[in-house]
Design a protein around this motif. Structure first.
Motif, short mmCIF file in Angstrom:
data_model
loop_
_atom_site.label_atom_id
_atom_site.label_comp_id
_atom_site.label_asym_id
_atom_site.label_seq_id
_atom_site.Cartn_x
_atom_site.Cartn_y
_atom_site.Cartn_z
N LEU A 77 -0.57 3.60 9.24
CA LEU A 77 -0.19 4.58 8.22
C LEU A 77 1.25 4.39 7.77
O LEU A 77 1.55 4.51 6.59
CB LEU A 77 -0.40 6.01 8.76
CG LEU A 77 -1.85 6.41 9.04
CD1 LEU A 77 -1.91 7.77 9.71
CD2 LEU A 77 -2.67 6.39 7.76
N SER A 78 2.14 4.09 8.71
CA SER A 78 3.54 3.86 8.36
C SER A 78 3.68 2.66 7.44
O SER A 78 4.42 2.69 6.46
CB SER A 78 4.37 3.64 9.62
OG SER A 78 4.43 4.80 10.38
N GLU A 79 2.95 1.60 7.76
CA GLU A 79 3.00 0.38 6.95
C GLU A 79 2.45 0.66 5.55
O GLU A 79 3.02 0.22 4.55
CB GLU A 79 2.19 -0.72 7.62
CG GLU A 79 2.27 -2.04 6.91
CD GLU A 79 1.51 -3.12 7.66
OE1 GLU A 79 0.75 -3.84 6.99
OE2 GLU A 79 1.67 -3.24 8.88
N ALA A 80 1.36 1.40 5.46
CA ALA A 80 0.77 1.72 4.16
C ALA A 80 1.71 2.59 3.33
O ALA A 80 1.85 2.37 2.12
CB ALA A 80 -0.57 2.43 4.35
N GLU A 84 3.34 1.51 -0.18
CA GLU A 84 3.15 2.37 -1.35
C GLU A 84 4.49 2.75 -1.96
O GLU A 84 4.65 2.75 -3.18
CB GLU A 84 2.39 3.62 -0.93
CG GLU A 84 2.02 4.52 -2.09
CD GLU A 84 1.19 5.68 -1.61
OE1 GLU A 84 1.68 6.82 -1.69
OE2 GLU A 84 0.05 5.44 -1.17
N ALA A 85 5.47 3.03 -1.13
CA ALA A 85 6.80 3.38 -1.63
C ALA A 85 7.42 2.18 -2.36
O ALA A 85 8.03 2.35 -3.42
CB ALA A 85 7.69 3.83 -0.48
N ARG A 86 7.26 0.98 -1.78
CA ARG A 86 7.82 -0.22 -2.42
C ARG A 86 7.16 -0.46 -3.77
O ARG A 86 7.83 -0.76 -4.75
CB ARG A 86 7.66 -1.43 -1.51
CG ARG A 86 8.62 -1.45 -0.34
CD ARG A 86 8.60 -2.80 0.37
NE ARG A 86 7.27 -3.19 0.81
CZ ARG A 86 6.75 -2.88 2.00
NH1 ARG A 86 7.44 -2.15 2.85
NH2 ARG A 86 5.55 -3.29 2.33
N SER A 87 5.84 -0.35 -3.83
CA SER A 87 5.16 -0.59 -5.10
C SER A 87 5.48 0.51 -6.10
O SER A 87 5.56 0.26 -7.30
CB SER A 87 3.65 -0.71 -4.91
OG SER A 87 3.10 0.54 -4.54
#
Length: 104
Positions: A77-80, A84-87
């Motif tokens: 979840l942290s990675e996702a 998502e924040a980067r995109s």
């Protein structure tokens, strides 16, 4: 046309079935045994040595499961969320792209 006819039969060996009764399974499995839609626990003071879990015990059990699942999924979840924040940042920088990332 039967599609199973085109596949070779696979021998899985002997199938094991549990011939124990519900009470015997609960005593063997311990607290949180699931039988017939209810959760049971061994209890020497109960008739037959088995009793259903109380609402408080079921809620505690559910909380433990929920917590362990959250802990297990947290790295994913942290990675996702990071991806998502980067995109999201990249799209915000591009004034010619809509929310789907399509250029106008």
């Amino acid at each position: 046309m039967n599609h199973l006819e085109n596949h070779p039969r696979v021998d899985v060996g002997e199938v094991w079935t549990d011939e124990r009764g519900d009470r015997e399974r609960v005593v063997a499995e311990g607290s949180g045994a699931f039988v017939g839609g209810m959760w049971f626990t061994p209890d020497a003071t109960a008739e037959g040595g088995v009793r259903p879990l109380t609402v408080a015990e079921v809620n505690r059990f559910a909380d433990l499961i929920r917590s362990s699942q959250t802990d297990a999924l947290e790295p994913d979840l942290s990675e996702a969320r990071s991806a998502e924040a980067r995109s999201g940042d990249a799209r915000a920088d591009d004034a010619t792209a809509d929310d789907g990332g399509w250029e106008r």
